[in-house]
Write a protein that holds these residues in place. Structure first.
Motif, short mmCIF file in Angstrom:
data_model
loop_
_atom_site.label_atom_id
_atom_site.label_comp_id
_atom_site.label_asym_id
_atom_site.label_seq_id
_atom_site.Cartn_x
_atom_site.Cartn_y
_atom_site.Cartn_z
N ILE A 84 -7.05 -8.85 8.23
CA ILE A 84 -5.85 -7.84 8.84
C ILE A 84 -4.44 -8.42 8.97
N VAL A 85 -4.23 -9.86 9.50
CA VAL A 85 -3.15 -10.69 9.26
C VAL A 85 -2.47 -10.68 8.06
N TRP A 87 -3.23 -8.53 5.69
CA TRP A 87 -2.79 -7.25 5.09
C TRP A 87 -1.39 -6.85 5.60
N VAL A 88 -1.22 -7.35 7.07
CA VAL A 88 -0.21 -6.90 7.72
C VAL A 88 1.18 -7.53 6.98
N VAL A 90 1.41 -8.74 4.08
CA VAL A 90 1.66 -8.10 2.75
C VAL A 90 2.51 -6.93 2.71
N ARG A 91 1.94 -6.06 3.60
CA ARG A 91 1.96 -4.67 3.42
C ARG A 91 3.27 -3.88 4.09
N TYR A 92 3.30 -4.59 5.42
CA TYR A 92 4.46 -4.04 6.12
C TYR A 92 5.54 -4.93 6.58
N THR A 93 6.37 -4.49 7.15
CA THR A 93 7.63 -5.09 7.73
C THR A 93 7.81 -4.93 9.13
N PHE A 94 7.98 -5.90 9.93
CA PHE A 94 8.14 -5.90 11.26
C PHE A 94 8.90 -7.32 11.81
N ASP A 101 4.62 -15.40 9.57
CA ASP A 101 3.86 -16.04 8.53
C ASP A 101 3.94 -17.48 8.22
N GLU A 165 -1.33 -9.53 -2.51
CA GLU A 165 -0.21 -9.06 -3.17
C GLU A 165 -0.16 -8.75 -4.66
N ASP A 166 -1.21 -9.30 -5.08
CA ASP A 166 -1.35 -9.02 -6.68
C ASP A 166 -1.84 -7.57 -6.98
#
Lengths: 279, 345, 303
Positions: A84-85, A87-88, A90-94, A101, A165-166
């Motif tokens: 989950i971490v 995914w979050v 790589v995929r989202y910004t917050f 990171d 990421e890939d």
């Protein structure tokens, strides 16, 4: 020359194979293999029956259950939340994403003893979190599990992140065009790509947790049959001047770790072949 | 690797070394360093030896003009003995139980087998005993060993397999039970089993247990060395804890010894011997008493009579158990009573 | 290869005739899913990472600045710092050289037993520190293979600085190699072969082609190796001898003062290591950005 002839599978124009591999092998032998062999040699002074006796007493078996069990469960939690971490990240910004990171690697960088005393303080029954919890954490197997989750955290995240990421967005878009909803896309397109990395990360976290001592020893209750980790039993044997018994238990742990690691490397090799690289 | 202190000593030592003959120093490689001793000790003696080392160094310098530095290593008694066996170059050992010092002889031939007779009082210049540390006000009303086996009472003690202090605790409890049940071993085992049924966590060393009790707030009563109990009360506040001395307890005799093989190789036999003998002098005994160890010297003991509970009846390990070898084999080795107690749980 | 995170694209599946609603890309999740996942991730990280980190500093400064300064400047602490630095300064370069050699052999050649070698390299990661310390005691201790040979010749290995360095080297052994190997494998051998064609010998190839290509990963590995070297506890504890002011590294020193009831002081010294960890993380993050760029360039190049 010698190494060149015997080991190389394919002729290469690059120089330095003998030197590099030779030096690497020498170094490994001196620092790792020869000292490790001392453990095995010492154990060989025992008869098979003595070896079994030393490594299968109820107390030792209880410690295996705790060490292997807690490590497995900790790696499992890390697999779920680590994914989950990753995914979050790589995929989202917050906000504070960069800080999070970077923080993922904290368990790599923070000394185990420091982690140990901090976790013990937090989860003691008068500790900052422990006082709110209706159950005991410090000095129970649960405390051991918490410490192991801490130290295994980076493994899953860092192994899964690059692969996530890939992942080619176009694959996901193609799936969407073909009518898949998000869950289906995830389950059938994304997850299979990431799975080898997730497995590798899980196995790495598991292997790391097996060996952990410094952070666990402060928070474990060290009750025989309940909350004793296997490395502690090795030390107990040593304190009783039973070197061979200590090395016997150490051998069991080493063989288990070695098998796990071999599995991991085979997994990684398989994953790499799947993606078309050098095996 | 040298601390700031030994750097200073090093300079003065050069001057001193010119005066004293080279025979007092060890192999050529040590020629430029001051004389230094390594005292490998167990955990609770940290504070004691900080003070004692200063006093002895002053005394030695006055007597011989030689500058002396004493280094300390502390840890669990068994662990320390094992380190010395594995090569830690101790000049003297000051451990928790004679059994650990015996191992130096049996496993490594570092000292002769009759080491204990070489110094007075079985090589124990000071003694202690096992007492109870309870929370202020003694809410559970703990007065004696019987209270420890009651349900609802939580007892903290270290693991006898790894801690010398824990073995004294265990034998003290066992001794009390033998006394109560008329020397019936099975009943004694049941008593001790019930006691350990009330133990929530086994630390590997005495200090660990003390921390668990005092800082982590676990348990109603801590089984502790007397001197450790006093230290806890002093360090952590007399408003938080108090000491309860049971009716019957074991006389703990932590022994000291010169490590022959090491001192002969390093040429420090004379100073090491003097170091240990200084423990028996009035000054040494004062220091021990100040750190809550029971001194052997009658006069010093009389001066400190008010700090020690003298009503407690004390038995020795020789009286009730026939010495450490027998006790170790019967209780703490594999298959002994402690293992039986724990596998039955 | 499309690896950059693209902004949400126009949706493909808007049903005809429906009123315009909040659109999102087909490759994005529903907002609630996103929120949930972010929440879970942050919660997990806070609980398991952030709280312990803050605790170290909170406990360190609980008794005030004076206690803090006293704790980190007392002689035993200073000698512990010195010993920790010595152990790191020796073990890290050694492991660096090894890492480069092993990575060169593994990444640029195919040979039998490669998987075995990789496994051996990874072994120290999962060997318990207790075992790591134990093996050196078995070899160099008085009861070990060499018996009293070392002591008779007045060479102190175990329970002295060399033993500590050995144990530290063992434990931090794989770090550099593990960072270099995947990267060098991804980069392949074309550049080196090209250099060969142009007449470079082995060392020139290494120095001018290979190492510059992996410089950031190399740095990354060194940083991690150093962090672990300074923080190792279990293995060093077994071989140390715990001679105060002499054979105690920082982590051991922390344990000692922790056991002497000086909690604020213990956490104060611990905070030094925690600070080092944070610096490590910052450096690592900066370096990592470069590694990512490098991997991407090589990925594009090798297509």
């Amino acid at each position: 020359m010698f190494l060149h002839k015997t080991l190389l599978k394919r002729h290469s124009v690059l120089p330095g194979f003998d030197l590099a591999l030779g030096f690497a092998l020498l170094y490994i032998s001196l620092i790792v293999l020869i000292p490790l062999s001392a453990v095995f040699l010492k154990t060989f002074t025992l008869t098979w029956q003595q070896f079994l006796d030393a490594t299968t007493t109820p107390r030792v078996m209880a410690s295996y259950r705790l060490t292997f069990g807690a490590s497995f469960l900790a790696a499992l939690l890390n697999a779920v939340f680590g994914f989950i971490v990753a995914w979050v990240l790589v995929r989202y910004t917050f906000p504070f994403k960069r800080v999070i990171d970077a923080l993922v690697d904290l368990p790599f960088a923070l000394p185990t003893a420091v982690a140990g005393i901090a976790l013990t303080a937090i989860y003691a029954h008068n500790g900052v979190l422990g006082q709110w919890l209706p159950f005991k954490v410090s000095f129970t197997p649960l405390g051991v599990w918490v410490a192991l989750v801490f130290i295994g955290l980076p493994f899953v995240v860092r192994t899964v992140q690059p692969v996530l990421e890939d992942v080619n967005r176009e694959l996901e878009e193609a799936a969407a065009t073909l009518g898949a909803n998000r869950w289906q896309t995830f389950g059938k397109v994304i997850f299979p790509i990431v799975m080898p990395a997730l497995l590798t990360g899980f196995a790495l976290a598991f292997a790391r947790a097996l060996g952990e001592y410094g952070s666990v020893i402060f928070i474990a209750g060290n009750m025989p049959m309940v909350s004793e980790i296997t490395p502690l039993l090795i030390i107990t044997r040593l304190e009783q001047y039973d070197y061979a018994g200590a090395t016997a238990i150490a051998v069991v742990m080493l063989v288990a770790s070695f098998a796990l690691l071999l599995l991991i490397n085979l997994l990684q090799s398989w994953a790499r072949k799947r993606q078309g690289g050098l095996a | 690797m040298k601390s700031v202190q030994s750097d200073r000593l090093g300079r003065r030592a050069l001057i001193a070394a010119l005066a004293t003959a080279a025979t007092l120093l060890g192999p050529a490689t040590l020629a430029q360093k001051p004389v230094s001793l390594l005292n490998v000790s167990y955990d609770p003696t940290r504070e004691l030896y900080v003070e004692f080392n200063k006093a002895f160094a002053a005394h030695w310098q006055k007597k011989t003009g030689e500058v002396l530095g004493v280094r300390q290593s502390h840890g669990g008694s068994g662990k320390q003995a094992r380190s010395v066996i594995d090569g830690l170059e101790a000049d003297v050992v000051t451990l928790a139980l004679a059994y650990d010092v015996d191992m130096l002889s049996k496993k490594a031939g570092l000292i002769p087998a009759d080491w204990q007779k070489r110094l007075a009082q079985n090589s124990s210049p000071y003694t202690s005993t096992i007492v109870f540390l309870v929370r202020k006000g003694n809410p559970k009303g703990i007065e004696d060993w019987d209270d420890l086996v009651k349900p609802g009472v939580s007892v903290v003690t270290p693991n006898p397999k790894t801690s010398g202090g824990a073995r004294w605790n265990y034998l003290a409890a066992w001794g009390y039970a033998l006394n109560k049940f008329g020397n019936h071993p099975a009943k004694a085992e049941k008593f001790v089993a019930d006691l350990f049924g009330n133990v929530p966590v086994l630390d590997s060393g005495a200090r660990g247990s003390t921390m668990t009790f005092t800082e982590r707030g676990i348990g109603d009563v801590l089984l502790a060395w007397e001197n450790e109990a006093y230290l806890s009360v002093k360090e952590l506040g007399p408003t938080r804890f108090e000491i309860v001395v049971p009716s019957l307890s074991i006389l703990t005799e932590p022994p000291v010894a010169v490590v022959d093989k090491n001192v002969d190789r390093r040429g420090t036999r004379a100073v090491s011997q003097a170091y240990l003998e200084f423990l028996y002098t009035p000054e040494g005994q004062e220091i021990a008493a100040r750190h809550h160890y029971r001194p052997r010297d009658a006069r010093v003991a009389a001066r400190y009579a008010s700090t020690f509970n003298v009503k407690v009846k004390l038995f020795t390990i020789d009286e009730l158990f026939g010495g450490w070898d027998k006790a170790q084999a019967a209780h703490f080795n594999d298959g002994g009573s402690f293992d039986r107690i724990y596998t039955r749980k | 290869m499309n690896t950059a995170a693209l902004p949400a694209k126009a949706p493909r599946a808007v049903a005809a005739g429906t009123a315009p609603r909040r659109i999102r890309a087909a490759t994005a999740e529903a907002p609630w899913v996103r929120m949930l996942l972010i929440g879970l991730a942050l919660g997990f990280m806070t609980l398991f990472l952030f709280v312990p980190l803050v605790t170290v500093f909170y406990e360190a400064f609980k008794k005030g600045w004076d206690v803090y300064v006293a704790a980190v400047s007392e002689p035993d602490a200073l000698s512990a710092i010195k010993l920790t630095l010595i152990a790191a300064v020796i073990s890290v370069p050694l492991n660096l050289v090894f890492g480069v050699a092993a990575a060169w052999a593994i990444a640029k050649f195919e040979f039998h037993g490669k998987n075995l070698l990789l496994t051996l390299i990874d072994l120290p990661f999962s060997v318990s520190p207790v075992i790591a310390g134990l093996i050196y005691v078995l070899v160099f201790g008085l009861q070990g293979w060499f018996g009293s040979w070392f002591i008779d010749h007045d060479l102190k290995i175990i329970f002295a600085v060399p033993g500590i360095v050995l144990a530290t080297t063992f434990v931090t052994f794989p770090f550099v190699a593990r960072e270099l190997i995947p990267l060098m494998q991804a980069q392949g051998i074309e550049q080196e072969e090209a250099a060969r064609v142009l007449g470079a010998d082995g060392w020139q190839m290494l120095w001018r082609v290979t190492l510059p290509n992996v410089q950031w990963a190399l740095l990354y590995g060194v940083i991690l190796c150093n962090a672990r070297a300074m923080g190792e506890f279990g293995a060093v504890s077994v071989v140390s001898g715990h001679i105060r002011g002499q054979t105690n590294t920082l982590p051991l020193h922390i344990e000692i003062i922790y056991n002497e009831y000086q909690f604020a002081a213990a956490f104060a010294v611990a905070s030094l290591l925690a600070l080092l960890a944070l610096v490590t993380l910052v450096l690592k993050y900066l370096v990592e950005q470069r590694v990512k760029t490098q991997l991407r360039c090589d990925g594009d190049r090798s297509e």
